[in-house]
Scaffold this motif. Structure first.
Motif, short mmCIF file in Angstrom:
data_model
loop_
_atom_site.label_atom_id
_atom_site.label_comp_id
_atom_site.label_asym_id
_atom_site.label_seq_id
_atom_site.Cartn_x
_atom_site.Cartn_y
_atom_site.Cartn_z
N UNK A 51 38.56 48.70 30.72
CA UNK A 51 39.24 47.41 30.87
C UNK A 51 40.75 47.56 30.76
N UNK A 52 41.22 48.32 29.78
CA UNK A 52 42.65 48.48 29.58
C UNK A 52 43.28 49.34 30.68
N UNK A 53 42.49 50.24 31.26
CA UNK A 53 43.00 51.04 32.38
C UNK A 53 43.29 50.14 33.58
N UNK A 54 42.42 49.14 33.79
CA UNK A 54 42.59 48.24 34.93
C UNK A 54 43.56 47.09 34.64
N UNK A 55 43.84 46.85 33.38
CA UNK A 55 44.66 45.70 32.97
C UNK A 55 46.12 45.95 33.32
N UNK A 132 39.97 41.41 35.98
CA UNK A 132 40.69 42.44 35.23
C UNK A 132 41.59 41.83 34.16
N UNK A 133 42.28 40.74 34.53
CA UNK A 133 43.15 40.07 33.57
C UNK A 133 42.35 39.47 32.41
N UNK A 134 41.23 38.81 32.74
CA UNK A 134 40.40 38.20 31.70
C UNK A 134 39.81 39.27 30.79
N UNK A 135 39.40 40.38 31.38
CA UNK A 135 38.80 41.47 30.61
C UNK A 135 39.83 42.08 29.66
N UNK A 136 41.03 42.33 30.15
CA UNK A 136 42.08 42.89 29.29
C UNK A 136 42.46 41.93 28.18
N UNK A 137 42.56 40.63 28.50
CA UNK A 137 42.95 39.64 27.50
C UNK A 137 41.91 39.55 26.38
N UNK A 138 40.62 39.54 26.74
CA UNK A 138 39.58 39.41 25.72
C UNK A 138 39.50 40.66 24.86
N UNK A 139 39.83 41.83 25.42
CA UNK A 139 39.85 43.06 24.63
C UNK A 139 40.94 43.00 23.57
N UNK A 140 42.14 42.54 23.95
CA UNK A 140 43.23 42.42 22.99
C UNK A 140 42.86 41.44 21.87
N UNK A 141 42.24 40.32 22.23
CA UNK A 141 41.84 39.35 21.21
C UNK A 141 40.69 39.88 20.35
N UNK A 142 39.84 40.73 20.94
CA UNK A 142 38.77 41.35 20.17
C UNK A 142 39.34 42.24 19.07
N UNK A 143 40.34 43.04 19.40
CA UNK A 143 40.97 43.90 18.40
C UNK A 143 41.61 43.05 17.30
N UNK A 144 42.31 41.98 17.70
CA UNK A 144 42.93 41.08 16.73
C UNK A 144 41.88 40.48 15.80
N UNK A 184 46.20 53.85 27.77
CA UNK A 184 47.65 53.80 27.96
C UNK A 184 48.20 55.17 28.36
N UNK A 185 47.67 56.22 27.72
CA UNK A 185 48.14 57.58 28.03
C UNK A 185 47.78 57.97 29.46
#
Length: 246
Positions: A51-55, A132-144, A184-185
């Motif tokens: 998800x973060x690769x595509x975000x 892709x945007x929704x998937x990346x956003x929910x991953x960030x909120x999941x970590x939070x 990210x890397x």
């Protein structure tokens, strides 16, 4: 009409898999510990990495984490006032606040987001421009949310060993964190994963994630004792299902 589409295309399939988990556990007594490890140690990190690769975040997404923190604070304040109005005190009040404020977005939440943004009205002609945007956003909120559960939640519930060092240890023990750094890397290194042998496997982890998390949740529901709801249960349910979304 849109609500009926979401109900039919997205929510009903999840209910089917929840029911499958319920049925399988009633027949075979699933090893939920193994299922949980598969989800948290393998499927979820792979899904987060993909998800973060595509975000592709832009300036508008800078508000995402502050907004997530603001919502948590608003939920917590509302839960505090409701607990006080209902007469809860001490540990009962703190437990009410924790259950009303925090959630496990890593299960049904992500699965529902993936389903909704993969079907009409948010997708058409085989293209899902918002996925892709929704998937990346929910991953960030999941970590939070996971960090909040293991810091604020642990504090409210009086968990032993709740300190700065234990919080740091928890964060560095999360496979999801390393998945984000790895993605990210790869992006900064200009590596095109689409051209590697890993891509077909990674692109299928979305389906694996939805199936495993919903079946596991269904099995957990099967093992949850059902009793007459009391004021505490009704209060937290109203807070989670109505006040928090509002």
């Amino acid at each position: 009409m849109i609500f009926l589409q979401i109900l039919w295309n997205d929510i009903l399939p999840l209910i089917v898999f929840l029911a499958a988990g319920w049925f399988m556990d009633s027949k075979f007594k699933l090893d939920l510990n193994t299922y949980a490890k598969l989800v948290t140690r393998v499927v979820l990190p792979a899904f987060i990495f993909y998800s973060m690769y595509l975000y592709r975040p832009d300036a508008a997404t800078a508000i995402l984490l502050p907004a997530g923190i603001a919502i948590l604070l608003a939920d917590s304040a509302a839960a505090y006032l409701i607990a006080k109005a209902l007469g809860f005190t001490g540990d009962e009040k703190n437990t009410f606040r924790a259950l009303s404020t925090l959630s496990n977005a890593g299960q049904i939440g992500i699965a529902l987001i993936l389903m909704i943004f993969s079907h009409p009205p948010y997708a058409s002609d085989g293209a899902a421009p918002y996925l892709d945007e929704a998937r990346g956003a929910i991953v960030l909120l999941l970590i939070l949310m996971n960090i909040a559960i293991n810091t604020v939640g642990a504090s409210l519930l009086g968990a032993k060993g709740n300190s700065l060092s234990s919080t740091v240890k928890f964060i560095i023990s999360m496979p999801a964190v390393y998945a984000i750094f790895a993605a990210a890397a790869v992006c900064m290194g200009g590596i095109a994963l689409e051209q590697t042998f890993l891509w077909p496997v990674l692109s299928h982890f979305t389906g694996a994630f939805i199936i495993l998390t919903t079946i596991t949740a269904g099995a957990q529901l099967h093992r949850t004792p059902i009793g007459k709801p009391d004021l505490f249960t009704i209060g937290t349910s109203i807070n989670k299902l109505f006040l928090s979304p509002l």
